[in-house]
Design a protein around this motif. Structure first.
Motif, PDB file in Angstrom:
ATOM      1  N   GLY A 153     -55.155 -19.809  -9.466  1.00  0.00           N
ATOM      2  CA  GLY A 153     -54.160 -20.866  -9.589  1.00  0.00           C
ATOM      3  C   GLY A 153     -54.523 -22.068  -8.737  1.00  0.00           C
ATOM      4  N   LEU A 154     -54.520 -23.254  -9.337  1.00  0.00           N
ATOM      5  CA  LEU A 154     -54.813 -24.494  -8.621  1.00  0.00           C
ATOM      6  C   LEU A 154     -53.639 -25.465  -8.743  1.00  0.00           C
ATOM      7  CD1 LEU A 154     -58.570 -25.016  -9.599  1.00  0.00           C
ATOM      8  CD2 LEU A 154     -57.654 -24.060  -7.467  1.00  0.00           C
ATOM      9  N   ASN A 155     -53.659 -26.498  -7.927  1.00  0.00           N
ATOM     10  CA  ASN A 155     -52.553 -27.430  -7.761  1.00  0.00           C
ATOM     11  C   ASN A 155     -52.457 -28.432  -8.910  1.00  0.00           C
ATOM     12  OD1 ASN A 155     -50.864 -29.567  -6.742  1.00  0.00           O
ATOM     13  ND2 ASN A 155     -51.295 -28.864  -4.671  1.00  0.00           N
ATOM     14  N   ARG A 156     -51.269 -28.554  -9.478  1.00  0.00           N
ATOM     15  CA  ARG A 156     -50.972 -29.652 -10.404  1.00  0.00           C
ATOM     16  C   ARG A 156     -49.838 -30.506  -9.858  1.00  0.00           C
ATOM     17  NH1 ARG A 156     -47.863 -29.722 -15.575  1.00  0.00           N
ATOM     18  NH2 ARG A 156     -47.720 -27.452 -15.399  1.00  0.00           N
ATOM     19  N   ALA A 157     -48.977 -29.898  -9.043  1.00  0.00           N
ATOM     20  CA  ALA A 157     -47.766 -30.568  -8.584  1.00  0.00           C
ATOM     21  C   ALA A 157     -48.035 -31.814  -7.758  1.00  0.00           C
ATOM     22  CB  ALA A 157     -46.916 -29.596  -7.771  1.00  0.00           C
ATOM     23  N   LYS A 158     -49.130 -31.833  -6.990  1.00  0.00           N
ATOM     24  CA  LYS A 158     -49.445 -33.003  -6.152  1.00  0.00           C
ATOM     25  C   LYS A 158     -49.993 -34.174  -6.962  1.00  0.00           C
ATOM     26  CE  LYS A 158     -48.326 -30.894  -2.315  1.00  0.00           C
ATOM     27  NZ  LYS A 158     -46.988 -31.164  -1.742  1.00  0.00           N
ATOM     28  N   ASN A 159     -50.281 -33.903  -8.240  1.00  0.00           N
ATOM     29  CA  ASN A 159     -50.744 -34.958  -9.153  1.00  0.00           C
ATOM     30  C   ASN A 159     -52.065 -35.574  -8.716  1.00  0.00           C
ATOM     31  OD1 ASN A 159     -50.355 -36.258 -11.593  1.00  0.00           O
ATOM     32  ND2 ASN A 159     -49.255 -37.994 -10.695  1.00  0.00           N
ATOM     33  N   ASN A 160     -52.900 -34.772  -8.083  1.00  0.00           N
ATOM     34  CA  ASN A 160     -54.231 -35.224  -7.649  1.00  0.00           C
ATOM     35  C   ASN A 160     -55.267 -34.475  -8.463  1.00  0.00           C
ATOM     36  OD1 ASN A 160     -56.608 -35.929  -6.374  1.00  0.00           O
ATOM     37  ND2 ASN A 160     -55.825 -35.588  -4.298  1.00  0.00           N
ATOM     38  N   ILE A 161     -55.486 -34.943  -9.684  1.00  0.00           N
ATOM     39  CA  ILE A 161     -56.330 -34.183 -10.611  1.00  0.00           C
ATOM     40  C   ILE A 161     -57.790 -34.137 -10.164  1.00  0.00           C
ATOM     41  CG2 ILE A 161     -56.860 -36.095 -12.186  1.00  0.00           C
ATOM     42  CD1 ILE A 161     -56.443 -33.978 -14.493  1.00  0.00           C
ATOM     43  N   GLN A 162     -58.261 -35.155  -9.480  1.00  0.00           N
ATOM     44  CA  GLN A 162     -59.655 -35.139  -9.033  1.00  0.00           C
ATOM     45  C   GLN A 162     -59.877 -34.056  -7.981  1.00  0.00           C
ATOM     46  OE1 GLN A 162     -62.023 -36.631 -10.675  1.00  0.00           O
ATOM     47  NE2 GLN A 162     -60.403 -37.490 -11.975  1.00  0.00           N
TER      48      GLN A 162
END
Length: 481
Positions: A134-143
Protein backbone atom coordinates in the motif's frame (compact mmCIF):
# COMPACT_ATOMS: atom_id res chain seq x y z
CA UNK A 1 -30.78 -16.43 40.92
CA UNK A 2 -33.25 -19.33 40.79
CA UNK A 3 -35.17 -17.83 37.88
CA UNK A 4 -31.97 -17.28 35.87
CA UNK A 5 -30.96 -20.91 36.44
CA UNK A 6 -34.33 -22.17 35.18
CA UNK A 7 -34.08 -20.06 32.03
CA UNK A 8 -30.57 -21.35 31.30
CA UNK A 9 -31.63 -24.96 31.81
CA UNK A 10 -34.71 -24.59 29.61
CA UNK A 11 -32.64 -22.91 26.90
CA UNK A 12 -30.10 -25.73 27.05
CA UNK A 13 -32.80 -28.41 26.89
CA UNK A 14 -34.38 -26.68 23.92
CA UNK A 15 -31.06 -26.54 22.12
CA UNK A 16 -30.35 -30.22 22.88
CA UNK A 17 -33.78 -31.27 21.63
CA UNK A 18 -33.03 -30.16 18.07
CA UNK A 19 -32.65 -33.22 15.83
CA UNK A 20 -29.50 -33.92 13.86
CA UNK A 21 -28.79 -31.52 11.02
CA UNK A 22 -27.94 -33.41 7.85
CA UNK A 23 -25.66 -32.39 5.01
CA UNK A 24 -25.18 -34.36 1.81
CA UNK A 25 -21.54 -34.34 0.68
CA UNK A 26 -21.35 -33.97 -3.12
CA UNK A 27 -19.47 -36.82 -4.75
CA UNK A 28 -17.86 -34.44 -7.23
CA UNK A 29 -17.53 -30.73 -7.97
CA UNK A 30 -20.44 -29.52 -10.06
CA UNK A 31 -22.97 -32.05 -8.80
CA UNK A 32 -26.06 -31.35 -6.74
CA UNK A 33 -27.52 -27.92 -6.06
CA UNK A 34 -24.44 -26.42 -4.42
CA UNK A 35 -22.38 -23.47 -5.60
CA UNK A 36 -18.70 -24.37 -6.00
CA UNK A 37 -16.01 -21.68 -5.78
CA UNK A 38 -12.44 -22.08 -7.00
CA UNK A 39 -9.79 -21.79 -4.31
CA UNK A 40 -6.62 -19.73 -4.45
CA UNK A 41 -3.55 -21.82 -3.46
CA UNK A 42 -3.29 -19.70 -0.28
CA UNK A 43 -6.63 -17.96 0.36
CA UNK A 44 -5.90 -16.77 3.92
CA UNK A 45 -3.22 -14.17 4.57
CA UNK A 46 -2.36 -11.25 6.80
CA UNK A 47 -2.37 -7.50 6.42
CA UNK A 48 0.39 -5.77 8.36
CA UNK A 49 -0.10 -2.13 9.37
CA UNK A 50 2.37 -0.12 7.27
CA UNK A 51 4.53 1.38 9.99
CA UNK A 52 4.66 -1.89 11.98
CA UNK A 53 5.75 -4.09 9.06
CA UNK A 54 9.51 -3.95 9.79
CA UNK A 55 8.88 -4.73 13.45
CA UNK A 56 6.69 -7.75 12.68
CA UNK A 57 9.43 -9.15 10.43
CA UNK A 58 12.52 -8.31 12.48
CA UNK A 59 11.34 -8.05 16.13
CA UNK A 60 8.43 -10.47 16.55
CA UNK A 61 9.66 -14.06 16.76
CA UNK A 62 6.27 -15.66 16.12
CA UNK A 63 5.73 -14.05 12.70
CA UNK A 64 7.84 -16.39 10.60
CA UNK A 65 6.69 -19.56 12.37
CA UNK A 66 3.00 -18.64 12.34
CA UNK A 67 3.19 -18.11 8.58
CA UNK A 68 5.27 -21.27 8.18
CA UNK A 69 2.57 -23.29 9.99
CA UNK A 70 0.13 -22.39 7.21
CA UNK A 71 2.73 -23.03 4.52
CA UNK A 72 3.30 -26.50 5.97
CA UNK A 73 -0.39 -27.24 5.39
CA UNK A 74 -0.78 -25.73 1.92
CA UNK A 75 2.70 -25.92 0.41
CA UNK A 76 2.41 -22.21 -0.38
CA UNK A 77 3.48 -19.21 1.71
CA UNK A 78 0.42 -17.18 2.72
CA UNK A 79 -0.04 -13.80 1.03
CA UNK A 80 0.74 -10.61 2.91
CA UNK A 81 -0.46 -7.07 2.43
CA UNK A 82 1.50 -4.12 3.85
CA UNK A 83 -0.75 -1.12 4.38
CA UNK A 84 -3.43 0.52 6.47
CA UNK A 85 -4.06 3.97 7.85
CA UNK A 86 -0.36 4.78 8.20
CA UNK A 87 0.34 4.10 4.52
CA UNK A 88 -1.43 7.42 3.81
CA UNK A 89 0.67 9.15 6.47
CA UNK A 90 3.91 7.85 4.97
CA UNK A 91 6.17 9.60 2.48
CA UNK A 92 9.01 7.89 0.65
CA UNK A 93 12.52 9.18 1.44
CA UNK A 94 15.19 7.77 -0.86
CA UNK A 95 17.97 9.12 1.38
CA UNK A 96 17.08 7.37 4.64
CA UNK A 97 18.90 4.17 5.60
CA UNK A 98 16.16 3.20 8.09
CA UNK A 99 13.16 1.01 7.39
CA UNK A 100 10.84 3.66 8.81
CA UNK A 101 11.33 6.95 10.65
CA UNK A 102 8.70 8.28 13.07
CA UNK A 103 8.16 9.36 16.65
CA UNK A 104 5.27 8.65 19.04
CA UNK A 105 4.46 9.78 22.56
CA UNK A 106 3.81 6.18 23.68
CA UNK A 107 5.00 2.89 22.21
CA UNK A 108 1.40 1.75 21.74
CA UNK A 109 0.56 4.75 19.52
CA UNK A 110 0.51 4.90 15.74
CA UNK A 111 2.46 7.80 14.20
CA UNK A 112 0.66 10.67 12.51
CA UNK A 113 3.53 11.17 10.05
CA UNK A 114 6.39 8.93 8.97
CA UNK A 115 8.92 8.33 6.24
CA UNK A 116 10.28 5.11 4.82
CA UNK A 117 13.24 4.27 2.62
CA UNK A 118 14.52 1.73 0.09
CA UNK A 119 15.41 -0.67 2.91
CA UNK A 120 11.68 -1.03 3.62
CA UNK A 121 11.20 -2.41 0.10
CA UNK A 122 14.25 -4.65 0.37
CA UNK A 123 12.84 -6.17 3.54
CA UNK A 124 9.49 -6.78 1.83
CA UNK A 125 11.41 -8.47 -0.95
CA UNK A 126 12.76 -11.09 1.44
CA UNK A 127 9.31 -12.58 1.96
CA UNK A 128 8.82 -15.80 0.00
CA UNK A 129 5.10 -15.35 -0.59
CA UNK A 130 3.15 -12.77 -2.58
CA UNK A 131 3.16 -9.16 -1.39
CA UNK A 132 0.59 -6.39 -1.84
CA UNK A 133 2.10 -3.00 -1.00
CA UNK A 134 0.00 0.00 0.00
CA UNK A 135 1.30 3.44 -1.00
CA UNK A 136 0.12 6.99 -0.34
CA UNK A 137 -2.55 8.70 -2.43
CA UNK A 138 -4.08 10.92 0.24
CA UNK A 139 -1.17 13.41 0.31
CA UNK A 140 -1.71 13.99 -3.42
CA UNK A 141 2.02 13.74 -4.15
CA UNK A 142 1.98 11.36 -7.08
CA UNK A 143 5.65 11.80 -7.94
CA UNK A 144 6.64 10.64 -4.45
CA UNK A 145 4.36 7.63 -4.80
CA UNK A 146 5.75 6.81 -8.24
CA UNK A 147 9.31 6.99 -6.86
CA UNK A 148 8.33 4.50 -4.14
CA UNK A 149 6.52 2.25 -6.64
CA UNK A 150 9.60 2.06 -8.88
CA UNK A 151 11.71 0.84 -5.96
CA UNK A 152 9.00 -1.62 -4.96
CA UNK A 153 8.96 -3.14 -8.44
CA UNK A 154 12.75 -3.45 -8.42
CA UNK A 155 13.09 -4.90 -4.91
CA UNK A 156 9.98 -7.02 -4.32
CA UNK A 157 10.21 -9.93 -6.74
CA UNK A 158 6.94 -11.43 -5.45
CA UNK A 159 5.05 -8.13 -5.73
CA UNK A 160 1.47 -9.05 -6.55
CA UNK A 161 -0.07 -5.60 -6.53
CA UNK A 162 0.22 -1.99 -5.38
CA UNK A 163 -2.58 -0.22 -3.50
CA UNK A 164 -2.96 3.50 -4.10
CA UNK A 165 -4.54 4.79 -0.92
CA UNK A 166 -6.29 3.26 2.08
CA UNK A 167 -9.99 3.84 2.85
CA UNK A 168 -10.43 7.10 0.88
CA UNK A 169 -13.95 7.68 2.20
CA UNK A 170 -12.37 8.94 5.45
CA UNK A 171 -9.98 11.44 3.89
CA UNK A 172 -12.29 14.44 4.34
CA UNK A 173 -12.51 13.71 8.06
CA UNK A 174 -8.73 13.22 8.19
CA UNK A 175 -8.18 16.51 6.33
CA UNK A 176 -6.04 14.84 3.69
CA UNK A 177 -4.81 17.16 0.90
CA UNK A 178 -6.36 15.22 -1.99
CA UNK A 179 -9.81 15.63 -0.41
CA UNK A 180 -9.56 19.41 0.14
CA UNK A 181 -12.20 20.16 -2.49
CA UNK A 182 -15.21 18.07 -3.42
CA UNK A 183 -14.58 14.52 -2.29
CA UNK A 184 -17.08 11.69 -2.50
CA UNK A 185 -17.29 8.23 -4.06
CA UNK A 186 -17.54 9.71 -7.57
CA UNK A 187 -14.45 11.92 -7.22
CA UNK A 188 -12.58 9.04 -5.62
CA UNK A 189 -13.38 6.79 -8.59
CA UNK A 190 -12.05 9.44 -10.97
CA UNK A 191 -8.95 9.85 -8.81
CA UNK A 192 -8.34 6.10 -8.70
CA UNK A 193 -8.65 5.79 -12.46
CA UNK A 194 -6.23 8.67 -13.01
CA UNK A 195 -3.64 7.39 -10.52
CA UNK A 196 -3.91 3.81 -11.78
CA UNK A 197 -3.00 4.92 -15.28
CA UNK A 198 -0.24 7.31 -14.25
CA UNK A 199 1.44 5.00 -11.76
CA UNK A 200 1.01 1.89 -13.89
CA UNK A 201 2.49 3.56 -16.96
CA UNK A 202 5.35 5.10 -14.94
CA UNK A 203 6.47 1.72 -13.60
CA UNK A 204 5.70 0.07 -16.95
CA UNK A 205 3.52 -2.63 -15.40
CA UNK A 206 0.01 -3.72 -16.28
CA UNK A 207 -2.10 -5.98 -14.03
CA UNK A 208 -0.46 -4.36 -10.99
CA UNK A 209 -3.06 -2.29 -9.07
CA UNK A 210 -5.25 -3.50 -6.20
CA UNK A 211 -8.14 -1.11 -6.71
CA UNK A 212 -10.90 -0.05 -4.36
CA UNK A 213 -9.74 -0.45 -0.74
CA UNK A 214 -12.78 1.16 0.88
CA UNK A 215 -14.24 0.26 4.26
CA UNK A 216 -17.65 1.90 3.90
CA UNK A 217 -20.34 -0.47 2.69
CA UNK A 218 -21.15 -1.07 -0.98
CA UNK A 219 -22.71 0.01 -3.23
CA UNK A 220 -21.82 3.69 -2.74
CA UNK A 221 -18.20 2.77 -2.07
CA UNK A 222 -17.79 -0.42 -4.05
CA UNK A 223 -16.20 -2.23 -6.96
CA UNK A 224 -19.30 -2.30 -9.14
CA UNK A 225 -19.42 1.50 -9.21
CA UNK A 226 -15.69 1.79 -9.90
CA UNK A 227 -15.76 -0.82 -12.68
CA UNK A 228 -18.60 1.05 -14.40
CA UNK A 229 -16.29 4.07 -14.80
CA UNK A 230 -13.25 2.19 -16.11
CA UNK A 231 -12.29 2.09 -19.77
CA UNK A 232 -9.83 -0.36 -21.32
CA UNK A 233 -6.89 1.95 -20.58
CA UNK A 234 -7.58 1.87 -16.84
CA UNK A 235 -8.66 -1.77 -16.69
CA UNK A 236 -5.36 -3.08 -18.02
CA UNK A 237 -3.58 -1.81 -14.90
CA UNK A 238 -6.03 -3.33 -12.40
CA UNK A 239 -5.14 -6.78 -11.08
CA UNK A 240 -8.08 -7.18 -8.71
CA UNK A 241 -10.54 -5.29 -6.51
CA UNK A 242 -10.47 -5.09 -2.73
CA UNK A 243 -12.76 -4.06 0.07
CA UNK A 244 -12.19 -3.75 3.82
CA UNK A 245 -14.58 -5.13 6.41
CA UNK A 246 -14.90 -5.02 10.21
CA UNK A 247 -18.28 -6.53 11.20
CA UNK A 248 -18.02 -5.69 14.93
CA UNK A 249 -20.62 -6.50 17.56
CA UNK A 250 -20.70 -8.70 20.65
CA UNK A 251 -18.99 -12.10 20.74
CA UNK A 252 -22.33 -13.87 20.42
CA UNK A 253 -23.45 -11.80 17.45
CA UNK A 254 -20.07 -11.99 15.75
CA UNK A 255 -19.71 -15.77 15.96
CA UNK A 256 -23.33 -16.56 14.98
CA UNK A 257 -23.16 -18.32 11.63
CA UNK A 258 -26.27 -16.73 10.08
CA UNK A 259 -24.94 -13.26 10.93
CA UNK A 260 -21.62 -14.05 9.25
CA UNK A 261 -23.34 -15.36 6.14
CA UNK A 262 -25.47 -12.22 5.97
CA UNK A 263 -22.38 -10.03 6.30
CA UNK A 264 -20.62 -11.77 3.42
CA UNK A 265 -23.69 -11.54 1.18
CA UNK A 266 -23.27 -7.74 1.23
CA UNK A 267 -20.34 -8.20 -1.16
CA UNK A 268 -22.09 -10.46 -3.69
CA UNK A 269 -22.80 -7.73 -6.24
CA UNK A 270 -19.22 -6.45 -6.16
CA UNK A 271 -17.83 -9.98 -6.45
CA UNK A 272 -20.06 -10.56 -9.47
CA UNK A 273 -19.00 -7.26 -11.06
CA UNK A 274 -15.32 -8.13 -10.69
CA UNK A 275 -15.89 -11.63 -12.02
CA UNK A 276 -17.73 -10.21 -15.05
CA UNK A 277 -14.57 -8.33 -16.11
CA UNK A 278 -12.28 -11.27 -15.37
CA UNK A 279 -10.83 -9.93 -12.11
CA UNK A 280 -10.56 -11.38 -8.62
CA UNK A 281 -12.19 -9.84 -5.56
CA UNK A 282 -10.44 -9.87 -2.19
CA UNK A 283 -10.96 -8.63 1.35
CA UNK A 284 -7.79 -6.59 1.42
CA UNK A 285 -8.03 -5.66 5.11
CA UNK A 286 -10.39 -7.19 7.60
CA UNK A 287 -10.81 -8.34 11.17
CA UNK A 288 -13.39 -8.51 13.94
CA UNK A 289 -13.69 -4.96 15.29
CA UNK A 290 -12.05 -1.87 13.78
CA UNK A 291 -9.36 0.13 15.54
CA UNK A 292 -7.26 -2.83 16.66
CA UNK A 293 -10.17 -4.83 18.06
CA UNK A 294 -12.33 -4.78 21.18
CA UNK A 295 -10.85 -6.13 24.43
CA UNK A 296 -13.95 -8.12 25.38
CA UNK A 297 -14.50 -9.57 21.91
CA UNK A 298 -11.46 -9.85 19.64
CA UNK A 299 -9.06 -11.96 21.78
CA UNK A 300 -11.65 -14.68 22.55
CA UNK A 301 -12.31 -18.21 21.33
CA UNK A 302 -15.64 -17.00 19.99
CA UNK A 303 -13.70 -14.68 17.73
CA UNK A 304 -11.49 -17.60 16.67
CA UNK A 305 -14.62 -19.42 15.51
CA UNK A 306 -15.78 -16.28 13.70
CA UNK A 307 -12.38 -16.05 11.96
CA UNK A 308 -12.77 -19.63 10.74
CA UNK A 309 -16.39 -19.31 9.63
CA UNK A 310 -15.90 -15.87 8.06
CA UNK A 311 -12.93 -17.10 6.02
CA UNK A 312 -14.80 -20.12 4.72
CA UNK A 313 -17.99 -18.21 3.96
CA UNK A 314 -15.96 -15.64 2.03
CA UNK A 315 -13.98 -18.16 -0.02
CA UNK A 316 -17.11 -20.20 -0.79
CA UNK A 317 -18.65 -16.91 -2.04
CA UNK A 318 -15.89 -16.39 -4.65
CA UNK A 319 -13.79 -14.00 -2.55
CA UNK A 320 -10.31 -15.09 -3.55
CA UNK A 321 -8.19 -14.00 -0.59
CA UNK A 322 -8.78 -12.65 2.90
CA UNK A 323 -6.11 -10.50 4.57
CA UNK A 324 -6.60 -10.33 8.35
CA UNK A 325 -5.18 -7.09 9.70
CA UNK A 326 -2.45 -7.08 12.34
CA UNK A 327 -2.10 -3.67 13.96
CA UNK A 328 0.27 -1.93 16.35
CA UNK A 329 2.58 -4.42 18.03
CA UNK A 330 1.65 -4.53 21.71
CA UNK A 331 -1.66 -2.71 21.23
CA UNK A 332 -3.74 -5.08 19.16
CA UNK A 333 -6.70 -7.04 20.52
CA UNK A 334 -7.47 -8.92 17.30
CA UNK A 335 -3.92 -9.86 16.34
CA UNK A 336 -3.18 -13.50 15.58
CA UNK A 337 0.13 -13.31 17.46
CA UNK A 338 2.37 -10.87 19.33
CA UNK A 339 5.80 -10.71 20.93
CA UNK A 340 4.77 -12.60 24.07
CA UNK A 341 1.41 -14.29 23.57
CA UNK A 342 -0.49 -16.06 20.83
CA UNK A 343 -3.89 -14.68 19.89
CA UNK A 344 -6.99 -16.86 20.08
CA UNK A 345 -8.12 -15.98 16.50
CA UNK A 346 -5.05 -17.78 15.11
CA UNK A 347 -6.67 -21.10 16.06
CA UNK A 348 -9.68 -20.38 13.86
CA UNK A 349 -7.47 -19.23 11.02
CA UNK A 350 -5.42 -22.42 11.27
CA UNK A 351 -8.55 -24.61 11.15
CA UNK A 352 -9.78 -22.76 8.04
CA UNK A 353 -6.43 -23.23 6.32
CA UNK A 354 -6.47 -26.92 7.30
CA UNK A 355 -9.82 -27.39 5.52
CA UNK A 356 -8.72 -25.62 2.33
CA UNK A 357 -5.09 -26.82 2.16
CA UNK A 358 -4.27 -28.12 -1.30
CA UNK A 359 -7.93 -28.09 -2.35
CA UNK A 360 -9.12 -26.64 -5.65
CA UNK A 361 -12.75 -25.87 -4.83
CA UNK A 362 -14.91 -25.15 -1.80
CA UNK A 363 -18.67 -25.25 -1.26
CA UNK A 364 -20.92 -24.18 1.59
CA UNK A 365 -23.29 -27.07 2.28
CA UNK A 366 -25.67 -25.03 4.45
CA UNK A 367 -28.05 -22.20 3.58
CA UNK A 368 -26.46 -19.66 5.94
CA UNK A 369 -29.75 -19.15 7.78
CA UNK A 370 -29.18 -21.19 10.98
CA UNK A 371 -26.49 -21.55 13.66
CA UNK A 372 -25.10 -24.68 11.99
CA UNK A 373 -22.56 -24.62 9.17
CA UNK A 374 -20.86 -27.14 6.92
CA UNK A 375 -18.18 -26.58 4.27
CA UNK A 376 -16.64 -29.11 1.90
CA UNK A 377 -13.26 -28.88 0.14
CA UNK A 378 -12.48 -30.73 -3.09
CA UNK A 379 -9.21 -31.89 -4.68
CA UNK A 380 -7.94 -31.46 -8.23
CA UNK A 381 -9.99 -34.46 -9.42
CA UNK A 382 -13.15 -32.85 -8.03
CA UNK A 383 -13.54 -35.35 -5.19
CA UNK A 384 -14.40 -34.21 -1.65
CA UNK A 385 -11.44 -34.44 0.74
CA UNK A 386 -12.53 -32.66 3.92
CA UNK A 387 -15.65 -31.24 5.56
CA UNK A 388 -15.75 -28.69 8.37
CA UNK A 389 -18.74 -28.62 10.71
CA UNK A 390 -19.55 -25.66 12.98
CA UNK A 391 -21.97 -25.31 15.87
CA UNK A 392 -22.29 -21.56 16.53
CA UNK A 393 -24.72 -21.94 19.45
CA UNK A 394 -23.30 -19.60 22.09
CA UNK A 395 -21.79 -20.94 25.30
CA UNK A 396 -20.25 -18.46 27.74
CA UNK A 397 -19.13 -20.97 30.36
CA UNK A 398 -22.06 -21.17 32.80
CA UNK A 399 -25.03 -23.51 32.85
CA UNK A 400 -25.38 -26.67 30.77
CA UNK A 401 -23.43 -26.72 27.54
CA UNK A 402 -25.76 -27.96 24.80
CA UNK A 403 -24.68 -30.16 21.92
CA UNK A 404 -25.85 -30.67 18.35
CA UNK A 405 -25.64 -33.75 16.11
CA UNK A 406 -24.43 -33.34 12.53
CA UNK A 407 -24.97 -36.13 10.00
CA UNK A 408 -23.00 -36.34 6.76
CA UNK A 409 -24.34 -38.48 3.92
CA UNK A 410 -22.73 -39.51 0.65
CA UNK A 411 -19.56 -40.81 2.30
CA UNK A 412 -17.64 -43.60 0.55
CA UNK A 413 -15.08 -44.81 3.12
CA UNK A 414 -15.61 -47.24 6.01
CA UNK A 415 -14.61 -44.64 8.58
CA UNK A 416 -13.48 -41.03 8.81
CA UNK A 417 -11.04 -39.15 11.04
CA UNK A 418 -11.58 -35.73 12.61
CA UNK A 419 -9.92 -32.94 14.57
CA UNK A 420 -11.90 -30.82 17.02
CA UNK A 421 -11.50 -27.07 17.51
CA UNK A 422 -12.61 -26.42 21.06
CA UNK A 423 -12.21 -24.47 24.30
CA UNK A 424 -14.04 -24.28 27.63
CA UNK A 425 -16.22 -21.40 26.41
CA UNK A 426 -16.60 -18.61 23.87
CA UNK A 427 -14.84 -16.30 26.35
CA UNK A 428 -11.64 -18.37 26.59
CA UNK A 429 -8.50 -16.40 25.77
CA UNK A 430 -4.98 -17.58 25.11
CA UNK A 431 -3.53 -14.48 26.76
CA UNK A 432 -5.44 -15.33 29.95
CA UNK A 433 -4.46 -18.99 30.07
CA UNK A 434 -7.43 -20.33 28.11
CA UNK A 435 -7.54 -23.96 27.02
CA UNK A 436 -7.93 -23.57 23.24
CA UNK A 437 -6.94 -26.55 21.14
CA UNK A 438 -7.21 -27.94 17.63
CA UNK A 439 -6.97 -31.70 17.44
CA UNK A 440 -5.70 -31.66 21.03
CA UNK A 441 -2.79 -29.37 20.15
CA UNK A 442 -1.96 -25.74 20.82
CA UNK A 443 0.45 -23.03 19.65
CA UNK A 444 3.21 -22.01 22.01
CA UNK A 445 3.47 -18.39 23.08
CA UNK A 446 6.41 -16.40 21.67
CA UNK A 447 7.41 -19.06 19.12
CA UNK A 448 4.09 -20.17 17.54
CA UNK A 449 5.42 -23.75 17.42
CA UNK A 450 2.92 -26.58 17.83
CA UNK A 451 2.65 -28.17 21.29
CA UNK A 452 0.66 -31.03 22.82
CA UNK A 453 -0.28 -34.47 21.54
CA UNK A 454 -2.42 -34.76 18.44
CA UNK A 455 -5.91 -36.15 19.12
CA UNK A 456 -7.58 -37.79 16.14
CA UNK A 457 -11.21 -38.89 16.49
CA UNK A 458 -12.43 -41.82 14.38
CA UNK A 459 -16.08 -42.30 13.40
CA UNK A 460 -17.55 -45.37 11.66
CA UNK A 461 -19.42 -44.80 8.40
CA UNK A 462 -22.55 -46.91 7.98
CA UNK A 463 -24.69 -46.86 4.87
CA UNK A 464 -22.66 -43.97 3.52
CA UNK A 465 -23.33 -41.73 6.50
CA UNK A 466 -21.77 -40.76 9.80
CA UNK A 467 -22.99 -38.68 12.73
CA UNK A 468 -20.89 -36.34 14.86
CA UNK A 469 -21.68 -34.51 18.08
CA UNK A 470 -20.51 -30.92 18.48
CA UNK A 471 -20.90 -28.95 21.67
CA UNK A 472 -22.14 -25.38 21.50
CA UNK A 473 -19.28 -23.08 20.40
CA UNK A 474 -17.23 -25.80 18.73
CA UNK A 475 -16.07 -26.94 15.28
CA UNK A 476 -14.92 -30.24 13.79
CA UNK A 477 -12.74 -30.85 10.75
CA UNK A 478 -13.57 -34.21 9.15
CA UNK A 479 -11.05 -35.91 6.88
CA UNK A 480 -12.84 -37.97 4.22
CA UNK A 481 -9.78 -39.62 2.68
Amino acid sequence: MGQTTVVLVLAAVAAQSVGAVTFAVPGKVGTGSYSFAPLDPAPLGVSLEFFTFPSYITNVTATSQCLENWRALTGVWPPIRIGGTTQDRAQYDASTSAYVVYSVAKAADAPMTLTFGPKFMTLAGTYAGSVVLGLNRAKNNIQNTIAAAKVAVAEIKNLLAIELGNEPEYWVKDKQPIASGTWNSATDRASQNDWNIRVGSAIEKTNIIQAGNWNDSPPNWGAAGLIATENATVSQYVRHYAHHNYPGGSIQKLMTHSTTAQNIRAFNADVAAAKAVGKQYVLGETNSVSGGGAAGVSPTFGCALWTMDYTLRATSSNISRIYFHQGTVGNCQYCFWGRYSMGSPYYGAYAAVALMAGAKHIAALDTGTTNYAAYAAFDSSGAPVRVLLYNSDYYAGSGTRSSQSFTLTGLTSASVRAKRLTASSALSRVDQGGDLSFGGQYFNNVTCTVGGTEDIETTVVSGGQATFSLKATEALLVYLQ
